[in-house]
Motif scaffolding. Structure first.
Motif, mmCIF file in Angstrom:
data_model
loop_
_atom_site.group_PDB
_atom_site.id
_atom_site.type_symbol
_atom_site.label_atom_id
_atom_site.label_comp_id
_atom_site.label_asym_id
_atom_site.label_seq_id
_atom_site.Cartn_x
_atom_site.Cartn_y
_atom_site.Cartn_z
ATOM 1 N N GLU A 123 58.108 130.896 -61.232
ATOM 2 C CA GLU A 123 58.946 130.119 -62.159
ATOM 3 C C GLU A 123 58.981 128.645 -61.769
ATOM 4 O O GLU A 123 59.076 127.769 -62.636
ATOM 5 N N ARG A 124 58.896 128.362 -60.472
ATOM 6 C CA ARG A 124 58.910 126.975 -59.984
ATOM 7 C C ARG A 124 57.755 126.168 -60.607
ATOM 8 O O ARG A 124 57.887 124.971 -60.854
ATOM 9 N N ARG A 176 53.076 137.527 -63.638
ATOM 10 C CA ARG A 176 53.796 138.531 -62.833
ATOM 11 C C ARG A 176 53.373 139.969 -63.164
ATOM 12 O O ARG A 176 53.396 140.837 -62.294
ATOM 13 N N PRO A 218 58.354 126.033 -65.183
ATOM 14 C CA PRO A 218 59.797 126.094 -65.413
ATOM 15 C C PRO A 218 60.188 126.385 -66.866
ATOM 16 O O PRO A 218 61.182 127.043 -67.116
ATOM 17 N N VAL A 261 54.912 132.979 -67.088
ATOM 18 C CA VAL A 261 55.399 133.636 -65.863
ATOM 19 C C VAL A 261 55.254 135.156 -66.009
ATOM 20 O O VAL A 261 54.769 135.843 -65.113
ATOM 21 N N GLU A 262 55.650 135.644 -67.161
ATOM 22 C CA GLU A 262 55.607 137.089 -67.423
ATOM 23 C C GLU A 262 54.175 137.623 -67.364
ATOM 24 O O GLU A 262 53.914 138.672 -66.761
ATOM 25 N N GLY A 293 61.470 134.067 -58.382
ATOM 26 C CA GLY A 293 61.686 132.635 -58.649
ATOM 27 C C GLY A 293 60.550 131.709 -58.278
ATOM 28 O O GLY A 293 60.588 130.520 -58.603
ATOM 29 N N PRO A 314 58.466 130.849 -69.810
ATOM 30 C CA PRO A 314 58.726 132.223 -69.342
ATOM 31 C C PRO A 314 57.621 133.208 -69.718
ATOM 32 O O PRO A 314 57.336 134.144 -68.972
#
Length: 475
Positions: free
Chosen positions: A319-320, A333, A323, A329-330, A316, A326
């Motif tokens: 993600e902050r 990560r 927002p 983020v992916e 999470g 995605p």
């Protein structure tokens, strides 16, 4: 030069010796230079910066992945640097036990209390990776992101020509044609130039704040020369110069030795030993309080800490900062290696247990930059046994060890014997961005860096004398 297996050329000692002699001369011809250790502040005697005889095969997909994700990392670092609440939470445990991070954080708090003088932010960073090859697959895994004095943007402009030449001499024309052009210095300088323009004073200088020992001066000179090409004046100053002559006028403009400073480009100040006296800390605060654009500013410096890296890996957290994105983020990560907290409490206790049970799976990292600080194997046990019951353990993070496939190469170093070594490589992507207020004026990936070291050395960079410069040969 096939992965992991020597070909005949690699084993032909006579040929290798001839190629090494040619390679050293070409490196000198091309300006892949360092001052010598015996006189690090004089250019009367110089040598070639250490490098590999051959370029190292790197899977094309992971190379492209590293470059593609870099602009997202730029954005992430910039967002973290502005998120006071996040930095405070993330670094709370570290500040308790790590005096250096605590001092930096004090400066950060003071700047927030007074209000930032400058809305222009300049970020020059380098995200470093290894290719994890545990189970026949190649996965790009981040080692760290350097937000402070990320080096070798200059010399890596000239190393491609060296490897192209060597491959030609070795009769490998096809491979020679596959060595990529690379000019991080121009991209880094472009961002500095943009910040200088936005500052808006033609007389003001870009001040390189440099170390006492300047062996790696040529790497920085490439960036300086790019600025001079654009008629942007530069000056090289030490902490001492700022201590003695640094002043702020009523508008908080920074003057050092009577010159107005538009941009402070820190190439010094990332290690505790750089702050030799209380005056040095005062000089850092003076520069942070000034109207000059800082690279990095104090928030960005803190965003590059190991602790922030560990906190980002928690569910999470990335993600902050993204927002509604995605896919971003992916992408970020996907590059994370396993990271574990050593904070006090059940989760930290569990980390200590798994590290002591199988230390060879991990790296123990203190909150330090500059290479040569990480702990491996039995050292991990030694340190953790000593601090496992105390808050001292919170000064470290634990990271899963990345396992690249070793490759054979020759590391060319002044005064070192010419011998074949099992080598591991680290790929870096350079990022450059400029923000003014809320507007991202520039956000780019500006080049790459490949560094290679003998697999017997766990830790350390080129400046630390362990790794050498290299080029990727995409496969």
């Amino acid at each position: 030069m096939a992965q992991g297996t020597p070909d005949n050329m690699m084993m032909n000692t006579e040929l290798i010796k001839d190629l090494a002699d040619v390679a050293k001369d070409v490196a000198l011809l091309k300006g892949v230079l360092m001052r010598i250790q015996e006189s690090p502040n004089s250019s009367e005697l110089v040598t070639y910066a250490p490098f590999t005889l051959f370029p190292t095969p790197v899977p094309k997909a992971v190379f492209q992945q590293a470059l593609a994700v870099q602009t997202h990392y730029n954005t992430l670092v910039d967002k973290i640097s502005q998120d006071t609440e996040f930095l405070q939470e993330a670094l709370a445990s570290t500040i308790e036990v790590d005096n250096f991070t605590a001092r930096l954080f004090q400066i950060h708090q003071q700047i927030l209390k007074e209000g930032r003088s400058q809305s222009i932010v300049l970020g020059l960073n380098r995200s470093d990776y290894m290719v994890d090859q545990k189970d026949e697959t190649s996965a790009l895994k981040q080692i760290e992101i350097n937000t402070f004095a990320a080096s070798f943007g200059g010399l890596s402009l000239r190393t491609p020509d060296v490897h192209r030449h060597i491959l030609k001499v070795a009769g490998r024309l096809e491979e020679s044609g596959r060595i990529l052009d690379n000019n991080p210095a121009a991209g880094l300088a472009g961002a500095v130039a943009k910040a200088w323009e936005l500052y808006g004073s033609e007389r003001a200088v870009v001040m390189f704040l440099v170390e006492e020992s300047q062996r790696n001066i040529f790497d920085q000179r490439y960036i300086e020369n790019e600025l001079w090409k654009r008629n942007i004046p530069t000056a090289r100053k030490r902490f001492n110069d700022v201590c003695k002559t640094g002043t702020l006028d009523k508008d908080k403009r920074l003057f050092v030795d009577g010159q107005e400073v538009a941009v402070v480009y820190y190439r010094n100040g990332y290690m505790p030993e750089n702050y030799t006296s209380e005056q040095t800390w005062e000089a850092r605060l003076l520069m942070e309080r000034s109207l000059a654009v800082k690279c990095p500013d104090i928030g960005t410096h803190l965003a590059g800490t190991k602790k922030v890296q560990e906190v980002l890996a928690r569910p999470g957290v990335v993600e902050r900062f993204f927002p509604d994105q995605p896919h971003v983020v992916e992408q970020i990560r996907a590059t994370f290696a396993g990271l574990y907290t050593l904070d006090m409490g059940p989760e930290g206790d569990k980390t200590v247990e798994i590290a002591l049970a199988s230390p060879d799976r991990f790296v123990l990292k203190p909150q330090r930059e500059g290479g040569g600080n990480n702990l491996y194997g039995s050292e991990i046990c030694q340190v953790l046994e000593g601090v496992k019951e105390s808050k001292e353990r919170m000064a470290y993070i634990l990271m899963e060890k990345i396992q690249p496939t070793p490759q054979l190469n020759y590391l060319l170093r002044r005064d070192a014997p010419l011998k074949i070594s099992n080598c591991l490589s680290e790929l870096g992507a350079f990022g450059a961005y400029v923000r003014q207020g809320k507007d991202m004026v520039m956000n780019e990936c500006v080049g790459h860096l490949l560094r290679t070291k003998s697999s017997e050395h766990s830790d350390g960079g080129v400046a630390a004398g362990v790794a050498v410069l290299d080029n990727p040969l995409l496969v």
